[in-house]
Design an enzyme around this catalytic site. Structure first.
Site, PDB file in Angstrom:
ATOM      1  N   GLY A 190       0.834  -1.199   0.000  1.00  0.00           N
ATOM      2  CA  GLY A 190       0.000   0.000   0.000  1.00  0.00           C
ATOM      3  C   GLY A 190       0.864   1.243   0.000  1.00  0.00           C
ATOM      4  O   GLY A 190       2.096   1.168  -0.040  1.00  0.00           O
ATOM      5  N   GLY A 193       3.251   5.134   4.663  1.00  0.00           N
ATOM      6  CA  GLY A 193       2.636   5.753   5.838  1.00  0.00           C
ATOM      7  C   GLY A 193       1.272   5.226   6.211  1.00  0.00           C
ATOM      8  O   GLY A 193       0.597   5.815   7.065  1.00  0.00           O
ATOM      9  N   THR A 194       0.826   4.125   5.603  1.00  0.00           N
ATOM     10  CA  THR A 194      -0.517   3.615   5.898  1.00  0.00           C
ATOM     11  C   THR A 194      -0.558   2.682   7.106  1.00  0.00           C
ATOM     12  O   THR A 194      -1.636   2.275   7.530  1.00  0.00           O
ATOM     13  CB  THR A 194      -1.087   2.884   4.666  1.00  0.00           C
ATOM     14  OG1 THR A 194      -0.116   1.960   4.172  1.00  0.00           O
ATOM     15  CG2 THR A 194      -1.452   3.873   3.572  1.00  0.00           C
ATOM     16  N   GLY A 195       0.606   2.327   7.654  1.00  0.00           N
ATOM     17  CA  GLY A 195       0.610   1.529   8.888  1.00  0.00           C
ATOM     18  C   GLY A 195       0.970   0.070   8.699  1.00  0.00           C
ATOM     19  O   GLY A 195       0.533  -0.770   9.487  1.00  0.00           O
ATOM     20  N   LYS A 196       1.769  -0.250   7.708  1.00  0.00           N
ATOM     21  CA  LYS A 196       2.146  -1.654   7.456  1.00  0.00           C
ATOM     22  C   LYS A 196       3.035  -2.197   8.580  1.00  0.00           C
ATOM     23  O   LYS A 196       2.841  -3.307   9.055  1.00  0.00           O
ATOM     24  CB  LYS A 196       2.853  -1.768   6.089  1.00  0.00           C
ATOM     25  CG  LYS A 196       1.968  -1.351   4.925  1.00  0.00           C
ATOM     26  CD  LYS A 196       2.659  -1.522   3.586  1.00  0.00           C
ATOM     27  CE  LYS A 196       3.696  -0.470   3.320  1.00  0.00           C
ATOM     28  NZ  LYS A 196       3.124   0.887   3.148  1.00  0.00           N
ATOM     29  N   THR A 197       4.006  -1.395   9.002  1.00  0.00           N
ATOM     30  CA  THR A 197       4.902  -1.824  10.084  1.00  0.00           C
ATOM     31  C   THR A 197       4.134  -1.972  11.395  1.00  0.00           C
ATOM     32  O   THR A 197       4.345  -2.930  12.146  1.00  0.00           O
ATOM     33  CB  THR A 197       6.043  -0.811  10.259  1.00  0.00           C
ATOM     34  OG1 THR A 197       6.727  -0.650   9.014  1.00  0.00           O
ATOM     35  CG2 THR A 197       7.033  -1.267  11.320  1.00  0.00           C
ATOM     36  N   GLU A 413      -5.274  33.487  -7.288  1.00  0.00           N
ATOM     37  CA  GLU A 413      -5.915  32.587  -6.319  1.00  0.00           C
ATOM     38  C   GLU A 413      -7.438  32.725  -6.362  1.00  0.00           C
ATOM     39  O   GLU A 413      -8.161  31.730  -6.187  1.00  0.00           O
ATOM     40  CB  GLU A 413      -5.397  32.877  -4.906  1.00  0.00           C
ATOM     41  CG  GLU A 413      -3.904  32.644  -4.711  1.00  0.00           C
ATOM     42  CD  GLU A 413      -3.461  31.248  -5.130  1.00  0.00           C
ATOM     43  OE1 GLU A 413      -4.257  30.297  -5.015  1.00  0.00           O
ATOM     44  OE2 GLU A 413      -2.313  31.113  -5.586  1.00  0.00           O
ATOM     45  N   ASP A 490       0.735  24.736 -11.688  1.00  0.00           N
ATOM     46  CA  ASP A 490      -0.621  24.400 -12.154  1.00  0.00           C
ATOM     47  C   ASP A 490      -0.569  23.739 -13.529  1.00  0.00           C
ATOM     48  O   ASP A 490      -1.283  22.758 -13.794  1.00  0.00           O
ATOM     49  CB  ASP A 490      -1.487  25.661 -12.231  1.00  0.00           C
ATOM     50  CG  ASP A 490      -1.658  26.324 -10.869  1.00  0.00           C
ATOM     51  OD1 ASP A 490      -1.661  25.596  -9.860  1.00  0.00           O
ATOM     52  OD2 ASP A 490      -1.786  27.554 -10.838  1.00  0.00           O
TER      53      ASP A 490
END
Length: 586
Positions: A190, A193-197, A413, A490
């Site tokens: 995945g 930073g999705t939490g695999k560890t 902007e 952009d």
């Protein structure tokens, strides 16, 4: 450890130096300087005063008297010289007279050299062993990890997929009764930073088994065979516990697809991968050991690694949805002093944030609250942290910015914001600012995208229109010859989007349902037609954007005036302006 080794090496070195100095001193001090005539020697012999005569092949002989004194005289070198001495009861030695202190010095020097040689040999042996030995892998076993599923918020599907692994590790007999075997390995894949560890640690913690954590790069070596040896060493250590979880992070470092090339650089990686495959196969049964690997690129891994019997189960650890984001934020803010935090609002604001990003958001907010000497972490601190993470820190000194530059930035902007309100009303424009940031932006517009699994062609075209809004506003207000470089980023992003639509998503006419990547591999790509279609599509969308802004020019100018006045405006300000000037929002 190195200091102790150095002390041991210094000891024989000092001994050798001391022995050598003492030997020189003894040789000079105790040198036999007395020299007598042969007639005097015969008188001593007849008088029975001689204890020992040292006879060698040299021209001189050494004579030691009974009173301990020593002198030298000429060597007669007659055939019966030794026999006559022995008959007179005089000891005869055929070796040179040596001083005991001199002998001790020589012995000490030789022993010191031998010890130094042995230590040098052992040191070189250890270095060679550490260079080529697999035991050089520094991996610690964590027995009581103190981490379980309660510490992992979100990822409910992934957690559910590993529940049976935990149960298997706890109750192997239960599954044996059904003839089920334990899966050899799991691949967690995945976005970063999705939490695999965290999930791998939670499996070990829930099952209460030892946890070994290594990285794929730990096995990458320039010496052939070292990586393979380290794999075997790791499994040997894990087997000593009976049950264990081995976690290999970034497994693509050693598990990439093998090719048929004869490159020397790939030999070591191939051997390392082969060792891992062998350890996971039935040849080396590792009952009770689960291998969990993590990667961001599942498509790069070797098929032999992904087949059943090796990594049996592939679990995608996805970005958290809105419900999971709320749980993750609550988890990371649980032990912090918080006040009036609207978790639901922040869960919606942080669309596409990973678990690591959410943790960083909570941490940044805590740092900001601490710097402000606030008693609590509040919404305003989270808002500052959110802006910092997305756009960078706001520049404090803005006196150098010219009024004309502020006006250009404000129109740019406002163009983004107005197009977003018109074509993507479900994407909430939460903030528009003309304050420059440390990431190089002169200003920025923050939108909260709608939570959805897929994006259709119409939605992607509208995203491109929003990106083109700033450039179009500049052209309408200042003229085509006075557009600035402010739209550089952009244009990059809009080019990427339109290219992906035509070449990858099957949303164009020139390639139809074909993809450019596969066509390029076959040498069949029609690049000219693709370029022409992308250019025509983006030009068409740009004209549409200019028409919208021209029709809403009064609203655009009102937004710009408020931006110049306040520097930062929020969603409510935009809605008020739109409500006053026109019914532009659908």
């Amino acid at each position: 450890m190195n200091k102790i080794k150095n002390k041991y090496i210094l000891l024989p070195v000092i001994t050798a130096i001391f022995s050598l100095v003492f030997l020189i001193f003894v040789s000079n001090t105790f040198k036999i300087s007395t020299d007598k005539l042969y007639i005097d020697f015969l008188k001593d012999a007849s008088s029975k005063n001689i204890s020992t005569v040292y006879v060698t092949t040299s021209p001189k002989i050494q004579v030691k008297l009974k009173d301990g004194s020593i002198y030298e005289t000429d060597n007669p070198r007659t055939n019966n010289f030794k026999e006559n001495l022995l008959k007179d009861g005089i000891n005869v030695s055929e070796q040179t007279l040596t001083n005991p202190a001199e002998v001790a010095s020589i012995a000490g020097f030789i022993i010191s050299l031998v010890v130094l040689g042995i230590m040098a040999f052992k040191s070189s042996k250890i270095k060679t062993k550490s260079m080529f030995s697999a035991t050089n892998l520094d991996v610690a076993c964590v027995e009581d990890i103190g981490f379980n599923f309660d510490n992992v918020a979100g990822n409910e599907e992934a957690k559910d997929s590993v529940q049976d692994i935990v149960d298997f590790l706890k109750n192997p007999d239960k599954y044996s009764a059904y003839g089920a075997r334990m899966p050899k390995g799991l691949i967690l894949y995945g976005d970063p930073g999705t939490g695999k560890t965290l999930l791998a640690k939670a499996v070990a913690g829930e099952a209460n088994v030892p946890f070994y954590a290594v990285s794929g790069s730990d096995f990458v070596q320039i010496y052939v065979g070292v990586g393979a040896g380290r794999i075997r060493s790791l499994f040997k250590k894990a087997r000593s516990h009976g049950k264990a979880v081995i976690f290999i992070d970034e497994i693509d470092a050693i598990g990439k697809k093998r090719d048929n090339g004869s490159g020397g650089g790939s030999d070591e990686k191939d051997q390392t991968l082969n060792a891992l495959l062998t350890e996971m196969s039935g040849f080396n049964e590792t009952e009770g050991i689960i291998i969990i690997a993590a990667t961001n690129r599942l498509d790069m891994l070797d098929p032999a690694l992904l087949r059943p019997g090796r990594f049996d189960r592939h679990i995608e650890v996805t970005l958290p949805d809105v419900s999971a984001r709320e749980k993750i934020l609550k988890l990371h803010l649980k032990n912090k002093p918080i006040k009036d935090i609207d978790y639901s609002e922040w869960a919606h604001k942080t669309t596409s944030f990973s678990g690591a990003k959410l943790e960083n958001l909570a941490n940044e907010a805590a740092i900001i609250a601490c710097k402000d000497n606030s008693c609590f972490i509040e919404n305003e601190h989270l808002d500052k942290a959110y802006s910092i993470m997305l756009a960078g820190y706001e520049k404090v000194d803005r006196g150098y910015i010219k009024d004309n530059d502020r006006k250009i930035t404000a129109f740019h902007e406002a163009g983004h914001a107005l197009i977003s309100l018109k074509v993507l009303p479900n994407d909430k424009v939460s903030k528009v600012t003309i304050i420059p940031t440390t990431k190089g932006a002169g200003g920025y517009t923050l939108s909260i995208p709608e939570e959805t699994l897929y994006h259709n062609k119409e939605h992607l075209k509208k995203k491109i229109m929003v990106l083109l809004g700033g450039r179009a506003a500049e052209e309408i207000i200042f003229g085509q010859d006075h557009v600035t470089t402010g739209a550089y980023n952009d244009l990059q992003r809009s080019t990427q989007l339109v290219t992906s639509m035509v070449t990858e998503y099957g949303m164009g006419e020139s390639l139809g349902l074909l993809t450019m990547g596969k066509l390029s591999d076959s040498g069949l790509a029609n690049q000219e037609a693709v370029f022409s279609e992308c250019k025509d599509l983006i030009s068409e969308l740009y004209e549409e954007v200019k028409n919208i802004l021209t029709d809403g020019k009064e609203v655009l100018e009102s937004m710009t005036d408020l931006l110049i006045q306040k520097e930062t405006i929020c969603y409510e300000d935009l809605i008020n302006i739109v409500g006053e000037k026109s019914n532009i929002v659908a």
